[in-house]
Write an enzyme that holds these catalytic residues in place. Structure first.
Site, PDB file in Angstrom:
ATOM      1  CG  ASN A 105      -6.727  -1.063   1.232  1.00 41.42           C
ATOM      2  OD1 ASN A 105      -5.818  -0.524   0.398  1.00 41.42           O
ATOM      3  ND2 ASN A 105      -6.134  -1.302   2.337  1.00 41.42           N
ATOM      4  CB  CYS A 144      -1.088   0.065   1.170  1.00 37.06           C
ATOM      5  SG  CYS A 144      -2.080  -1.731   1.197  1.00 37.06           S
ATOM      6  CG  HIS A 184      -3.232   3.322   1.897  1.00 35.77           C
ATOM      7  ND1 HIS A 184      -3.689   3.008   0.874  1.00 35.77           N
ATOM      8  CD2 HIS A 184      -3.190   2.296   2.910  1.00 35.77           C
ATOM      9  CE1 HIS A 184      -4.118   1.728   1.014  1.00 35.77           C
ATOM     10  NE2 HIS A 184      -3.921   1.198   2.305  1.00 35.77           N
TER      11      HIS A 184
END
Length: 322
Positions: free
Chosen positions: A279, A116, A249
């Protein structure tokens, strides 16, 4: 003096949005829309169809970024793709993207794997290439098809992730662009978020699905994100009050809220897209950034802070003037 500046953005989400209720019904999950929204902020996500790979999503996002920058494919002399879900073991997804875009310049193309945090790792690497004078125009992409590595029986992970891609064109410029960046990693935390499998002898060895200790990840993420945000702002000689927009993020609304609070930024200064696509790992920051730009919220001259954390553990932040 050479600087590196973002001149174009793009993003792509495959297929139609899949609601929490639809996901629960499709996989018989012991969960509810209220439970997912309350704990994560996620209301929907997108999944790539059969045969659609990370390079296909990267192509669509990259095409948009090139158009926004007013650049032709052969203006690009560096392609970096951040992904944890590449098309193949090799060649790289970046090389496949280079071919799909018709880039014939012969510039470098390679992947970066930092989960990520991958987009910030890729963006920082591209900046160093440009500052060295060796390259002038880079296409930096985060692209993921996490739906391929989700265990549909694990409600703690399968409701969190989605597929997508985001891209930017980063160019040499006389005007300041990227102001400061900081990257970190600590491999001793590898067990709290991982896909502990590998391909060997023609089959998957070990566990091929995402596994996560949610509470441990939350505590670690909030701590390091606040620290690294302060680090890059101080490195640029600025304060939190100078930040126009935080583009975090997009993992979990609670992590975003906690980090913003510790850093001293109001939520009104946060670009939020986690509710729409979940996500998307390395794609989430460039996806959210593109959304902020195309919606007119992020404007030229704004000071923008990227921050993210991912399995490994990796984390980082980038401060820039758009």
């Amino acid at each position: 003096m050479i600087h590196a500046r973002i001149t174009g953005t793009g993003s792509y989400l495959p297929g139609s949005p899949i609601s929490n209720d639809a996901l629960i019904a499709a996989h018989g999950l012991d969960s509810s829309d209220d439970w997912i929204v309350e704990r994560t902020g996620i209301k929907a996500r997108h999944f790539a169809g059969p045969g659609v790979a990370a390079s296909d999503l990267a192509y669509e996002a990259g095409r948009q970024a090139l158009a926004a920058a007013g650049r032709a494919p052969n203006d690009i002399d560096l392609v970096i793709v951040a992904t944890s879900t590449p098309d193949y073991v090799f060649p790289s997804t970046a090389a496949l993207l280079q071919a799909k875009l018709g880039i014939k310049s012969g510039g470098a193309a390679f992947d970066v794997q930092a989960v990520c945090s991958g987009f910030m790792y890729a963006l920082t690497i591209a900046e160093k290439f440009i500052l060295s004078g060796s390259h002038k125009c880079a296409l930096v992409v985060g692209a993921e098809v996490f739906s391929r590595i989700l265990d549909w029986k694990d409600r703690g992970t399968c409701v969190l992730f989605g597929d997508g891609a985001g891209a930017v064109v980063l160019e040499a410029s006389a005007e300041p662009g990227i102001l400061a960046s900081s990257l970190h990693a600590d491999g001793s935390y590898n067990s709290i978020l991982s896909v502990p499998g590998q391909v060997s002898g023609g089959q998957a060895i070990g566990d091929p699905f995402v596994r996560m200790d949610g509470q441990a990840v939350f505590k670690f993420a909030v701590k390091v994100l606040a620290e690294v945000a302060s680090e890059v702002v101080a490195a640029a000689g600025l304060t939190p009050a100078d930040i126009d927009w935080l583009v975090p993020h997009q993992a979990n609304i609670r992590i975003i809220q906690s980090t913003a609070r510790k850093f001293g930024l109001p939520m009104e200064k946060c670009i939020l897209t986690v509710h729409d696509h979940g996500n998307t790992s390395a794609a989430s920051i460039p996806l959210a950034f593109d959304h902020g730009v195309r919606s007119g919220r992020i404007k030229c001259g704004d000071v923008v802070l990227f921050e993210g954390v991912g399995g490994g553990f990796t984390w980082g932040a980038t401060l820039l003037k758009y």
